[in-house]
Scaffold this active site. Structure first.
Site, mmCIF file in Angstrom:
data_model
loop_
_atom_site.group_PDB
_atom_site.id
_atom_site.type_symbol
_atom_site.label_atom_id
_atom_site.label_comp_id
_atom_site.label_asym_id
_atom_site.label_seq_id
_atom_site.Cartn_x
_atom_site.Cartn_y
_atom_site.Cartn_z
ATOM 1 N N ARG A 16 0.847 -1.196 0.000
ATOM 2 C CA ARG A 16 0.000 0.000 0.000
ATOM 3 C C ARG A 16 0.881 1.245 0.000
ATOM 4 O O ARG A 16 2.115 1.153 0.018
ATOM 5 C CB ARG A 16 -0.935 0.072 1.217
ATOM 6 C CG ARG A 16 -0.760 -0.956 2.238
ATOM 7 C CD ARG A 16 -1.752 -0.924 3.358
ATOM 8 N NE ARG A 16 -1.031 -1.012 4.631
ATOM 9 C CZ ARG A 16 -0.764 0.000 5.391
ATOM 10 N NH1 ARG A 16 -1.171 1.217 5.060
ATOM 11 N NH2 ARG A 16 -0.097 -0.149 6.509
ATOM 12 N N ASP A 73 6.061 -10.373 8.484
ATOM 13 C CA ASP A 73 6.517 -9.303 9.366
ATOM 14 C C ASP A 73 8.040 -9.278 9.333
ATOM 15 O O ASP A 73 8.702 -10.221 9.774
ATOM 16 C CB ASP A 73 6.003 -9.591 10.782
ATOM 17 C CG ASP A 73 6.338 -8.470 11.753
ATOM 18 O OD1 ASP A 73 7.295 -7.712 11.492
ATOM 19 O OD2 ASP A 73 5.635 -8.354 12.782
ATOM 20 N N ASN A 100 11.387 0.341 2.485
ATOM 21 C CA ASN A 100 10.262 1.276 2.650
ATOM 22 C C ASN A 100 9.362 0.917 3.830
ATOM 23 O O ASN A 100 8.702 1.787 4.391
ATOM 24 C CB ASN A 100 9.438 1.294 1.351
ATOM 25 C CG ASN A 100 8.143 2.046 1.503
ATOM 26 O OD1 ASN A 100 8.106 3.270 1.478
ATOM 27 N ND2 ASN A 100 7.042 1.315 1.701
ATOM 28 N N TYR A 179 9.370 7.781 16.514
ATOM 29 C CA TYR A 179 9.454 7.718 15.049
ATOM 30 C C TYR A 179 10.647 8.539 14.547
ATOM 31 O O TYR A 179 11.419 8.085 13.701
ATOM 32 C CB TYR A 179 8.136 8.229 14.465
ATOM 33 C CG TYR A 179 8.063 8.246 12.962
ATOM 34 C CD1 TYR A 179 8.110 7.063 12.227
ATOM 35 C CD2 TYR A 179 7.928 9.451 12.270
ATOM 36 C CE1 TYR A 179 8.022 7.078 10.840
ATOM 37 C CE2 TYR A 179 7.831 9.481 10.890
ATOM 38 C CZ TYR A 179 7.887 8.296 10.179
ATOM 39 O OH TYR A 179 7.798 8.311 8.801
ATOM 40 N N LYS A 183 13.788 7.016 12.564
ATOM 41 C CA LYS A 183 14.164 7.450 11.217
ATOM 42 C C LYS A 183 15.574 8.042 11.208
ATOM 43 O O LYS A 183 16.336 7.808 10.262
ATOM 44 C CB LYS A 183 13.137 8.449 10.675
ATOM 45 C CG LYS A 183 11.803 7.810 10.302
ATOM 46 C CD LYS A 183 11.951 6.669 9.316
ATOM 47 C CE LYS A 183 10.646 6.271 8.646
ATOM 48 N NZ LYS A 183 10.767 5.079 7.793
ATOM 49 N N ILE A 212 3.452 13.251 2.695
ATOM 50 C CA ILE A 212 3.048 12.603 1.440
ATOM 51 C C ILE A 212 1.662 11.990 1.636
ATOM 52 O O ILE A 212 1.436 11.213 2.575
ATOM 53 C CB ILE A 212 4.053 11.487 1.058
ATOM 54 C CG1 ILE A 212 5.501 12.017 1.054
ATOM 55 C CG2 ILE A 212 3.666 10.867 -0.287
ATOM 56 C CD1 ILE A 212 5.818 13.080 0.035
ATOM 57 N N THR A 214 -1.062 9.584 1.558
ATOM 58 C CA THR A 214 -1.388 8.155 1.401
ATOM 59 C C THR A 214 -2.641 7.925 2.251
ATOM 60 O O THR A 214 -2.945 8.736 3.141
ATOM 61 C CB THR A 214 -0.256 7.241 1.915
ATOM 62 O OG1 THR A 214 -0.073 7.480 3.323
ATOM 63 C CG2 THR A 214 1.054 7.492 1.194
HETATM 64 P P1 NDP Z 1 1.717 2.931 4.850
HETATM 65 O O1 NDP Z 1 1.258 2.770 6.264
HETATM 66 O O2 NDP Z 1 0.735 3.239 3.805
HETATM 67 O O3 NDP Z 1 2.506 1.596 4.408
HETATM 68 C C1 NDP Z 1 3.428 1.017 5.272
HETATM 69 C C2 NDP Z 1 3.952 -0.244 4.632
HETATM 70 O O4 NDP Z 1 4.918 -0.847 5.518
HETATM 71 C C3 NDP Z 1 2.851 -1.280 4.436
HETATM 72 O O5 NDP Z 1 3.117 -2.004 3.264
HETATM 73 C C4 NDP Z 1 3.016 -2.169 5.654
HETATM 74 O O6 NDP Z 1 2.553 -3.490 5.439
HETATM 75 C C5 NDP Z 1 4.525 -2.171 5.805
HETATM 76 N N1 NDP Z 1 4.940 -2.538 7.162
HETATM 77 C C6 NDP Z 1 4.661 -1.901 8.321
HETATM 78 N N2 NDP Z 1 5.196 -2.561 9.354
HETATM 79 C C7 NDP Z 1 5.823 -3.652 8.841
HETATM 80 C C8 NDP Z 1 6.540 -4.737 9.399
HETATM 81 N N3 NDP Z 1 6.739 -4.850 10.707
HETATM 82 N N4 NDP Z 1 7.021 -5.681 8.564
HETATM 83 C C9 NDP Z 1 6.820 -5.579 7.243
HETATM 84 N N5 NDP Z 1 6.160 -4.581 6.638
HETATM 85 C C10 NDP Z 1 5.663 -3.641 7.442
HETATM 86 O O7 NDP Z 1 2.872 4.020 4.917
HETATM 87 P P2 NDP Z 1 3.343 5.148 3.881
HETATM 88 O O8 NDP Z 1 3.216 4.666 2.509
HETATM 89 O O9 NDP Z 1 2.733 6.415 4.276
HETATM 90 O O10 NDP Z 1 4.887 5.235 4.282
HETATM 91 C C11 NDP Z 1 5.846 4.391 3.674
HETATM 92 C C12 NDP Z 1 7.222 4.730 4.246
HETATM 93 O O11 NDP Z 1 7.475 6.126 4.074
HETATM 94 C C13 NDP Z 1 7.346 4.455 5.741
HETATM 95 O O12 NDP Z 1 8.648 4.015 6.031
HETATM 96 C C14 NDP Z 1 7.107 5.828 6.353
HETATM 97 O O13 NDP Z 1 7.707 5.971 7.606
HETATM 98 C C15 NDP Z 1 7.766 6.717 5.309
HETATM 99 N N6 NDP Z 1 7.275 8.091 5.304
HETATM 100 C C16 NDP Z 1 5.980 8.384 4.977
HETATM 101 C C17 NDP Z 1 5.544 9.690 4.959
HETATM 102 C C18 NDP Z 1 4.150 10.084 4.595
HETATM 103 O O14 NDP Z 1 3.835 11.265 4.716
HETATM 104 N N7 NDP Z 1 3.301 9.203 4.123
HETATM 105 C C19 NDP Z 1 6.459 10.785 5.312
HETATM 106 C C20 NDP Z 1 7.791 10.372 5.623
HETATM 107 C C21 NDP Z 1 8.172 9.071 5.603
HETATM 108 P P3 NDP Z 1 0.982 -3.876 5.667
HETATM 109 O O15 NDP Z 1 0.251 -3.343 4.481
HETATM 110 O O16 NDP Z 1 0.988 -5.336 5.714
HETATM 111 O O17 NDP Z 1 0.552 -3.217 6.932
#
Ligand code: NDP
Length: 274
Positions: A16, A73, A100, A179, A183, A212, A214
């Site tokens: 996602r 996980d 990511n 967080y 990071k 961003i 989402t």
């Molecule tokens: P989402 O919550 O939409 O997606 C997170 C993703 O990480 C999902 O695919 C989730 O899997 C996976 N995930 C979470 N925990 C685990 C775990 N323990 N093991 C494996 N997979 C895991 O997040 P975003 O798209 O918003 O963010 C993506 C990245 O960008 C993250 O690292 C976030 O910190 C970083 N980021 C995002 C920002 C934003 O504004 N959106 C800003 C700055 C950084 P599942 O679908 O199974 O839950």
């Protein structure tokens, strides 16, 4: 010939959000892609897709590339090893690793209140469980995945690693402290990796996104409709595709002499040295 033809990319957390768009962008450039989420149906948590398989099929059909869904996980050592083995069985190797998976999601998970962002989220009062969850979700996943993927890149003297950090890791905050610490740590871990990998010609860089849009971003805080525009003043929110284009820079010859760097993709929200 597309820019990433014959390359194999693994984008962790690509079920996602940003990761999914990055995975699709790499596929559009010709890469074979390993898609990943924690479970085969975690895509449903915020209504983003019916299943990981469905996302994989969509990307494969749209871009005519091979897409392999893997799940688990990534805080678990054995799961990481299993995922990497599945990808190597199918594609032979991993050329491009995008770290990511992560987010400011505490112990209640994405389906919890505030989409999992801890309600008490400061430096002093946050629960230890949330601290551990957030550090594990961002830092431990990144380290475990690199430990499993990078040795083979070192043997081949070729590879590209991009860690998705955050501008939260580049300045002090009264909230989202765990967080920010996590990071900052993945930024530094990636710099250390870059130093180690220089003699091997393997690249390791960080993208630090700002705000961003989402589904989880929108579910975890109040957002402003007037900032959800694609162009114009850079005080708007950013879009996953804008992160994906920065990833393209770091995994192609466009960045042939760039490693160990942290690139903000934040519309200039932070304008001080990293
Ligand atoms: P989402 O919550 O939409 O997606 C997170 C993703 O990480 C999902 O695919 C989730 O899997 C996976 N995930 C979470 N925990 C685990 C775990 N323990 N093991 C494996 N997979 C895991 O997040 P975003 O798209 O918003 O963010 C993506 C990245 O960008 C993250 O690292 C976030 O910190 C970083 N980021 C995002 C920002 C934003 O504004 N959106 C800003 C700055 C950084 P599942 O679908 O199974 O839950």
């Amino acid at each position: 010939m597309k820019r990433l033809q014959n390359r194999v990319a693994w984008v962790t957390g690509s079920s996602r959000g940003i990761g999914r768009v990055v995975a699709e962008h790499l596929a559009s450039l010709g890469a074979k892609v390993a898609l990943h989420g924690t479970t085969p149906t975690s895509t449903r948590q915020l209504g983003e897709a019916d299943s990981l398989d469905a996302v994989a099929n969509d990307i494969a059909t749209a871009h005519g590339v091979d897409v392999l869904p893997v799940h688990g996980d990534l805080t678990d050592v054995d799961t990481v090893a299993r995922n990497v083995a599945e990808i190597r069985d199918r594609f032979g190797r991993i050329d491009i690793l995008i770290n990511n998976a992560g987010g400011d999601i505490g112990s209640t998970g994405v389906t919890g209140e505030n989409a999992g962002k801890p309600i008490v989220n400061d430096a002093v009062n946050i629960s230890l469980t949330d601290v551990e969850t957030i550090l594990d979700r961002n830092l431990r996943t990144c380290i475990l995945v690199c430990r499993e993927v990078v040795p083979e890149m070192m043997q081949r003297n070729e590879g590209w690693i991009v860690t998705i950090g955050s501008i939260a890791g580049l300045s002090g905050h009264p909230r989202e402290v765990s967080y920010s610490v996590a990071k900052a740590a993945v930024h530094e871990y990636t710099r250390c990796l870059a130093a180690q990998l220089r003699p091997h010609g393997v690249y390791a860089n960080v993208i630090a996104p700002g705000e961003i849009i989402t589904p989880r971003f929108e579910a975890s805080r109040p957002t402003r409709e007037d900032r959800k525009v694609q162009t114009g003043a850079l005080t708007r929110y950013g879009w996953p595709q804008e992160v994906a284009r920065a990833v393209e820079f770091f995994v192609t010859s466009d960045s042939s002499y760039v490693t160990g760097q942290v690139l903000r993709v934040d519309g200039g929200m932070q304008l001080f040295p990293a």
